[in-house]
Design an enzyme around this catalytic site. Structure first.
Site, mmCIF file in Angstrom:
data_model
loop_
_atom_site.group_PDB
_atom_site.id
_atom_site.type_symbol
_atom_site.label_atom_id
_atom_site.label_comp_id
_atom_site.label_asym_id
_atom_site.label_seq_id
_atom_site.Cartn_x
_atom_site.Cartn_y
_atom_site.Cartn_z
ATOM 1 N N GLY A 68 0.856 -1.141 -0.085
ATOM 2 C CA GLY A 68 -0.109 0.059 -0.040
ATOM 3 C C GLY A 68 0.933 1.202 -0.135
ATOM 4 N N PRO B 206 2.491 4.881 1.165
ATOM 5 C CA PRO B 206 3.084 5.130 2.361
ATOM 6 C C PRO B 206 2.021 5.891 3.269
ATOM 7 C CG PRO B 206 4.480 6.124 0.575
ATOM 8 C CD PRO B 206 3.230 5.646 -0.027
ATOM 9 N N LYS C 259 0.616 0.090 7.367
ATOM 10 C CA LYS C 259 0.938 -1.374 6.969
ATOM 11 C C LYS C 259 1.514 -1.844 8.216
ATOM 12 C CE LYS C 259 3.248 -0.173 3.390
ATOM 13 N NZ LYS C 259 2.868 1.419 3.439
ATOM 14 N N GLU D 156 -3.663 33.498 -9.181
ATOM 15 C CA GLU D 156 -4.737 32.716 -8.611
ATOM 16 C C GLU D 156 -6.075 32.774 -9.087
ATOM 17 O OE1 GLU D 156 -3.501 30.455 -6.944
ATOM 18 O OE2 GLU D 156 -1.340 31.135 -7.234
ATOM 19 N N HIS E 17 -6.823 31.005 -12.165
ATOM 20 C CA HIS E 17 -7.096 29.404 -11.706
ATOM 21 C C HIS E 17 -8.419 29.037 -11.238
ATOM 22 C CE1 HIS E 17 -3.112 27.963 -12.367
ATOM 23 N NE2 HIS E 17 -2.420 28.786 -11.541
#
EC number: 3.4.24.-
Length: 623
Positions: A214, A216, A220, A436, A439
């Site tokens: 899986g 990070p 696990k 910005e 965007h």
């Protein structure tokens, strides 16, 4: 070496040293002996002030008849002190008159031999050999106690953390939120360790190796610790990087030591974290086929394949790079079961948050479901960090408890980076605001894009401004239209700068990297180009030391490489043109949004909607 052998020898030597120094100290303190010259000795003899004298070669010691004042150094200063004894040295030229004069003045004369006693001579010659033999004997005993590893015994020990069957583990399956499918598969391992006879009765075999795979931060290692806590058996934990050492053969020796201890403590679990550190395919990377890592891997393969059925040892391992593991590790009989641990969905994220908020003081009006839905893609480690950041923010404000506002601020910090208050000029601020705003406006007007969460021109992390979008739900498939819209949104900042100022700036560097990488994947990996077709190409995906090959292999012609480059450029050009058309048609809204950013610095999604107005009146040209 073994300290139990060194301690008695060290104690004896220390006692002898202290005893000798104590004798010297008290001898110097107790005896009133003055160091005088030979001339002073003859002068005191002429005054009949010497009671007795002892001669030993050229050394002379004796006593005065009464207390005599003699100059002596005390703390670096010369002072007159009274002494009852003296010592001196005779000249090398024999004085024939000294002894007759001593006898004439009735001085008690003694003479000592200058020869060393036989016993002392023997001790001087024998003592060094005795000490060397003792050191050699202690060393050999210590090395024998470490097994067949010899002088490298200290290196050959695995260094694994061992938890015996009686030790209580702090983690169980109850502490692992979500991951129900993964826990169910691992419960079979726990059931086998608890009751192996039941499996043996019906002829079943439990997997000898279970590989946890899986991204990070998905839990696990936590899941492996929970298995140990539930099974109640011996648990040996080690990182794969601990096997590797600068000395050849040490890694293989440590693997042998680890599995020897695990077999002695059976039933037991061996957990190897970051398995790809030693489990990469043999022959990959530089160094040939005989390096230390490959010897360690060969020993690991041998140990896992050499288990007998009565040796109830199960190997758990975790990695986030299963694609680079050696095929021999993944075959049946070794790591033949793979448990995939994905990023949690919003329901699991809510459960994970409930586990982590137990440790902090919370305001009762916190809705963890809202936080869980607003953190798509976050792992368990990310959510733990979010809760901790919220607690730090509350502590910084001297708040009595963590509130919803603290959690929202912590979420923004993780998603957008740490806020940096820095002084920038009005012109720089204006450029950032238009960038910005470009965007944000494109993302707001294009259908099918992720909603705007927050936009700010306050520097965060390495960026001067951030436009943060959050998907409404977890995504597992990305349609081509969605990806093309992401390209358009990413190019919106650059296009807005050109519209407002007539030129572009270096602020779009990150955007250009993003669109180039995304367009390359669309063409080379996802088959979204009609001219290239449904073929996949490896373009900068693998590195020599991480992949299966020594170097990146080119599997396409120069003509195809040129066509790929043309298609990547075409995707980016079309995205820039669409962003330009959209912003030109909504220039008034772009100016309003940029001005609002300059005035307020940070806008959330609802405030952006308020400024832009209804989508029904917005002009969004077709793609």
């Amino acid at each position: 070496m073994n300290q139990s052998f060194w301690r008695p020898l060290f104690a004896i030597l220390l006692f002898m040293l202290v005893f000798h120094l104590t004798n010297i100290f008290f001898a110097q303190q107790g005896a009133q002996v003055a160091q005088i010259s030979y001339s002073r000795l003859r002068a005191e003899l002429a005054q009949d002030n010497i009671k007795k004298i002892t001669l030993k070669g050229t050394a002379v010691t004796g006593e005065f008849r009464g207390k005599t004042r003699v100059s002596a150094l005390v703390q670096g200063k010369e002072q007159q002190r009274e002494f009852t004894g003296f010592s001196s040295v005779l000249p090398t030229i024999d004085d024939q008159t000294l002894v007759p004069e001593l006898m004439a003045r009735k001085v008690e004369v003694s003479a000592l031999s200058t020869e060393t006693p036989l016993l002392l001579n023997a001790l001087i010659y024998v003592a060094p050999w005795v000490i060397l033999i003792a050191i050699w004997w202690v060393g050999m005993r210590s090395m024998r106690s470490q097994g067949p590893s010899g002088m490298m015994g200290g290196f050959s020990r695995s260094g694994a953390k061992a938890y015996l069957a009686g030790d209580k583990m702090a983690v169980s399956f109850k502490d692992v939120a979500g991951m129900e499918d993964s826990k169910q598969e691992l419960k079979e391992v726990v059931d086998y360790l608890r009751n192996p006879k039941q499996f043996a009765r019906i002829g079943g075999k439990v997997p000898k190796g279970v590989l946890l795979v899986g991204p990070p931060g998905t839990g696990k290692t936590l899941l492996a610790r929970a298995v140990a806590g539930e099974a109640g058996v011996a648990f040996f934990s080690i990182s794969a990087s601990q096997f590797i050492e600068m000395f050849v053969g040490v890694g293989a020796s440590r693997v042998r030591d680890l599995f020897t201890n695990a077999k002695k403590a059976a039933p037991s679990i061996v957990f190897i974290d970051e398995l790809d550190a030693v489990g990469r395919s043999r022959g990959a990377g530089f160094g040939g086929g005989h390096d230390e890592r490959e010897q360690t891997l060969n020993q690991l393969l041998s140990e896992m394949d050499g288990f007998d059925q009565h040796e109830e040892v199960i190997v758990l391992a975790a990695t986030n790079r299963p694609d680079v593991l050696d095929p021999a590790l993944l075959r049946p009989g070794r790591f033949d079961r793979h448990v995939v641990i994905e990023r949690p969905d919003w329901r699991d994220r809510e459960k994970i948050l409930q586990v982590h908020v137990r440790k902090i003081t919370m305001n009762g009006r916190i809705d963890l479901g809202v936080i869980a839905r607003g953190t798509p893609g976050m792992t368990g480690a990310d959510l733990e960090s979010l809760v901790n950041e919220a607690a730090i923010l509350a502590s910084r404000e001297n708040a009595a408890a963590v509130t919803m506002e603290h959690l929202e601020k912590a979420k923004d910090k993780i998603l957008m980076g740490s806020e940096r208050r820095m002084i920038i000029s009005l012109e720089e601020k204006r450029i950032t605001a238009y960038h910005e705003a470009g965007h944000t406006l494109v993302a707001r007007l294009l259908p099918g894009t992720d909603p705007i969460h927050k936009v700010t021109i306050i520097p965060h992390g390495m960026a001067l401004g951030v436009t943060q979008q959050l998907p409404e739900d977890d995504r597992y498939h990305y349609p081509q239209s969605y990806l093309e819209n992401r390209l358009v949104v990413a190019m919106g900042g650059r296009v807005a700068e050109r519209l407002a100022f007539g030129e572009v700036s270096s602020g779009a560097q990150g955007d250009l990297k993003q669109v180039t990488s995304l367009a390359e994947k669309m063409v080379c990996q996802w088959g979204m180009s009609e001219k290239v077709g449904g073929m996949t190409f490896s373009r900068g995906e693998e590195h020599p030391f991480l992949g299966m090959k020594l170097a990146e292999e080119k599997t396409f012609s120069e003509a195809m490489a040129w066509r790929i480059d043309q298609e990547i450029a075409a995707f980016i050009t079309r995205a820039e043109q669409r962003a330009g058309d959209l912003l030109s048609a909504n220039r008034e809204r772009l100016d309003l949004l940029a001005q609002a950013l300059q005035d307020e610095e940070t806008l959330d999604g609802s405030r952006v909607d308020e400024i832009i107005g209804s989508l029904n009146t917005a002009q969004a040209p077709p793609p």
